[in-house]
Write a protein that holds these residues in place. Structure first.
Motif, PDB file in Angstrom:
ATOM      1  N   ARG A  87       0.744  -1.213  -0.110  1.00  0.00           N
ATOM      2  CA  ARG A  87       0.187   0.081   0.115  1.00  0.00           C
ATOM      3  C   ARG A  87       1.018   1.292  -0.040  1.00  0.00           C
ATOM      4  NH1 ARG A  87      -3.605  -2.090   4.946  1.00  0.00           N
ATOM      5  NH2 ARG A  87      -5.060  -3.613   4.031  1.00  0.00           N
ATOM      6  N   LYS A  88       0.557   2.123  -0.880  1.00  0.00           N
ATOM      7  CA  LYS A  88       1.275   3.376  -0.984  1.00  0.00           C
ATOM      8  C   LYS A  88       0.610   4.516  -1.402  1.00  0.00           C
ATOM      9  CE  LYS A  88       6.128   5.072  -2.162  1.00  0.00           C
ATOM     10  NZ  LYS A  88       7.030   4.646  -2.564  1.00  0.00           N
ATOM     11  N   GLY A  89      -0.034   5.479  -0.282  1.00  0.00           N
ATOM     12  CA  GLY A  89      -1.005   6.438  -0.762  1.00  0.00           C
ATOM     13  C   GLY A  89      -2.274   5.925  -0.900  1.00  0.00           C
ATOM     14  N   SER A  90      -2.722   6.007  -2.053  1.00  0.00           N
ATOM     15  CA  SER A  90      -4.146   5.541  -2.614  1.00  0.00           C
ATOM     16  C   SER A  90      -4.240   4.495  -3.304  1.00  0.00           C
ATOM     17  CB  SER A  90      -4.909   6.800  -3.059  1.00  0.00           C
ATOM     18  OG  SER A  90      -4.325   7.310  -4.174  1.00  0.00           O
ATOM     19  N   SER A  91      -3.017   3.596  -3.472  1.00  0.00           N
ATOM     20  CA  SER A  91      -3.079   2.452  -4.352  1.00  0.00           C
ATOM     21  C   SER A  91      -2.010   1.752  -3.803  1.00  0.00           C
ATOM     22  CB  SER A  91      -3.034   2.829  -5.726  1.00  0.00           C
ATOM     23  OG  SER A  91      -1.689   3.503  -5.631  1.00  0.00           O
ATOM     24  N   TYR A  92      -2.090   0.317  -4.571  1.00  0.00           N
ATOM     25  CA  TYR A  92      -1.307  -0.619  -4.157  1.00  0.00           C
ATOM     26  C   TYR A  92      -0.037  -0.532  -5.165  1.00  0.00           C
ATOM     27  CZ  TYR A  92      -3.383  -4.031  -1.376  1.00  0.00           C
ATOM     28  OH  TYR A  92      -4.094  -4.410   0.062  1.00  0.00           O
ATOM     29  N   VAL A  93       1.361  -0.715  -4.820  1.00  0.00           N
ATOM     30  CA  VAL A  93       2.314  -0.630  -6.029  1.00  0.00           C
ATOM     31  C   VAL A  93       2.963  -2.136  -5.870  1.00  0.00           C
ATOM     32  CG1 VAL A  93       2.732   1.573  -5.901  1.00  0.00           C
ATOM     33  CG2 VAL A  93       4.094   0.072  -4.267  1.00  0.00           C
ATOM     34  N   VAL A  94       3.567  -2.729  -7.051  1.00  0.00           N
ATOM     35  CA  VAL A  94       4.097  -4.021  -7.240  1.00  0.00           C
ATOM     36  C   VAL A  94       5.599  -3.692  -6.959  1.00  0.00           C
ATOM     37  CG1 VAL A  94       4.601  -5.990  -8.534  1.00  0.00           C
ATOM     38  CG2 VAL A  94       2.306  -4.653  -8.695  1.00  0.00           C
ATOM     39  N   ARG A  95       6.152  -4.389  -6.043  1.00  0.00           N
ATOM     40  CA  ARG A  95       7.759  -4.526  -5.813  1.00  0.00           C
ATOM     41  C   ARG A  95       8.226  -6.157  -5.932  1.00  0.00           C
ATOM     42  NH1 ARG A  95      10.734  -5.726  -1.349  1.00  0.00           N
ATOM     43  NH2 ARG A  95      12.785  -4.977  -1.272  1.00  0.00           N
ATOM     44  N   SER A  96       9.096  -5.882  -7.039  1.00  0.00           N
ATOM     45  CA  SER A  96       9.791  -7.390  -7.238  1.00  0.00           C
ATOM     46  C   SER A  96      10.583  -7.592  -6.325  1.00  0.00           C
ATOM     47  CB  SER A  96      10.286  -7.244  -8.629  1.00  0.00           C
ATOM     48  OG  SER A  96      10.884  -8.241  -8.874  1.00  0.00           O
ATOM     49  N   VAL A  97      10.755  -8.911  -5.635  1.00  0.00           N
ATOM     50  CA  VAL A  97      11.900  -9.300  -4.845  1.00  0.00           C
ATOM     51  C   VAL A  97      12.550 -10.370  -5.451  1.00  0.00           C
ATOM     52  CG1 VAL A  97      10.728  -8.318  -2.755  1.00  0.00           C
ATOM     53  CG2 VAL A  97      10.113 -10.805  -3.594  1.00  0.00           C
ATOM     54  N   THR A  98      12.753 -10.417  -6.859  1.00  0.00           N
ATOM     55  CA  THR A  98      13.594 -11.449  -7.365  1.00  0.00           C
ATOM     56  C   THR A  98      13.736 -10.863  -8.681  1.00  0.00           C
ATOM     57  OG1 THR A  98      13.418 -13.676  -8.375  1.00  0.00           O
ATOM     58  CG2 THR A  98      11.232 -12.559  -8.318  1.00  0.00           C
ATOM     59  N   ASP A  99      14.645 -11.564  -9.506  1.00  0.00           N
ATOM     60  CA  ASP A  99      14.863 -11.475 -10.848  1.00  0.00           C
ATOM     61  C   ASP A  99      13.869 -12.041 -11.647  1.00  0.00           C
ATOM     62  OD1 ASP A  99      16.918 -10.044 -10.243  1.00  0.00           O
ATOM     63  OD2 ASP A  99      18.374 -11.599 -10.037  1.00  0.00           O
ATOM     64  N   GLY A 100      13.033 -12.781 -11.402  1.00  0.00           N
ATOM     65  CA  GLY A 100      12.195 -13.646 -12.084  1.00  0.00           C
ATOM     66  C   GLY A 100      11.075 -12.735 -12.803  1.00  0.00           C
ATOM     67  N   PHE A 101      10.499 -13.367 -13.970  1.00  0.00           N
ATOM     68  CA  PHE A 101       9.460 -12.085 -14.636  1.00  0.00           C
ATOM     69  C   PHE A 101       8.290 -12.323 -13.956  1.00  0.00           C
ATOM     70  CE2 PHE A 101       5.863 -11.685 -17.836  1.00  0.00           C
ATOM     71  CZ  PHE A 101       6.615 -10.571 -18.454  1.00  0.00           C
ATOM     72  N   THR A 102       7.400 -11.076 -13.683  1.00  0.00           N
ATOM     73  CA  THR A 102       6.184 -11.031 -13.079  1.00  0.00           C
ATOM     74  C   THR A 102       5.309 -10.196 -14.087  1.00  0.00           C
ATOM     75  OG1 THR A 102       7.081 -11.283 -10.879  1.00  0.00           O
ATOM     76  CG2 THR A 102       4.740 -10.583 -11.310  1.00  0.00           C
ATOM     77  N   ASP A 103       4.347 -10.816 -14.462  1.00  0.00           N
ATOM     78  CA  ASP A 103       3.315 -10.379 -15.256  1.00  0.00           C
ATOM     79  C   ASP A 103       1.774  -9.862 -14.302  1.00  0.00           C
ATOM     80  OD1 ASP A 103       1.317  -9.466 -17.107  1.00  0.00           O
ATOM     81  OD2 ASP A 103       1.663 -11.057 -18.575  1.00  0.00           O
ATOM     82  N   VAL A 104       1.626  -8.512 -14.506  1.00  0.00           N
ATOM     83  CA  VAL A 104       0.381  -8.168 -13.555  1.00  0.00           C
ATOM     84  C   VAL A 104      -0.441  -7.227 -14.574  1.00  0.00           C
ATOM     85  CG1 VAL A 104      -0.544  -7.036 -11.383  1.00  0.00           C
ATOM     86  CG2 VAL A 104       1.779  -8.321 -11.359  1.00  0.00           C
TER      87      VAL A 104
END
Length: 211
Positions: free
Chosen positions: A191-208
């Motif tokens: 949660r950041k301000g008025s929304s969610y942000v995605v934070r990667s914790v790996t070098d793997g590929f993530t599709d959101v």
């Protein structure tokens, strides 16, 4: 800001009184929003989580101290909540302004210590549900997961490590070999301000959502 007054603090809690339930509710929503804002800058194990309870009823006061059955009931209501929740008694709910009532959902009656009959409770959502999703669907498996009410939600293959929960949402696929290719800790929603942000914790590929 909402004409509240701190009556007492004990341990890690605070007892606060307000002229109206609506003022109390808006203050508590504001507190949760501020806590969430600060938590976004902290590691997960250093984040603050609180639960809050509201009751409306008669009380005894000398202008400074406030006592009575209503105070005890409010403390019991607070203790039933999960962290980040705001719970209200039915009498408090009925005193809310309409816009806040629409953000409430009923809960099963709760048996409270020292109270003979089960007590009707409601939960007030302090999040704007048009901006903060409550569920996530994994496209590959079709699984739907309820998102926990936390400022940081972790996703990854690892279910637990050394007996401790590793990820809030466990990522798995029907093919066990392919599942092993998913990172143990993959990404976080924060949660950041008025929304969610995605934070990667790996070098793997993530599709959101296609990004």
């Amino acid at each position: 800001a909402h004409q509240g007054r701190i009556v007492d603090t004990a341990g890690d809690g605070a007892f606060v009184v307000f002229p109206t339930v609506t003022q109390a509710a808006r203050a508590m929503v504001g507190a949760q929003e501020k806590i969430s804002e600060v938590n976004s800058q902290r590691p997960r194990d250093h984040q603050l989580e609180v639960r809050q309870g509201i009751h409306w009823g008669p009380a005894l006061t000398d202008g400074v101290l406030v006592t009575g059955d209503s105070v005890n009931l409010c403390a019991r209501i607070n203790s039933t909540g999960k962290t980040t929740e705001i719970r209200l008694s039915r009498s408090a709910f009925l005193e809310l302004e309409k816009d806040l009532r629409l953000r409430c959902e009923g809960l099963p009656p709760a048996k409270l210590k020292g109270i003979a009959e089960p007590v009707e409770l409601v939960r007030l959502s302090w999040l704007d549900l048009s901006k903060f999703p409550t569920r996530v669907r994994l496209r590959e498996s079709g699984e739907i997961h309820q998102l926990p009410q936390q400022d940081t939600i972790s996703f990854g293959r690892l279910r637990e490590q050394n007996g401790v929960v590793a990820n809030d949402i466990v990522l798995a696929l029907p093919d066990r070999v392919v599942t092993q290719q998913i990172s143990r800790w993959h990404f976080e929603l924060r949660r950041k301000g008025s929304s969610y942000v995605v934070r990667s914790v790996t070098d793997g590929f993530t599709d959101v959502d296609g990004k």
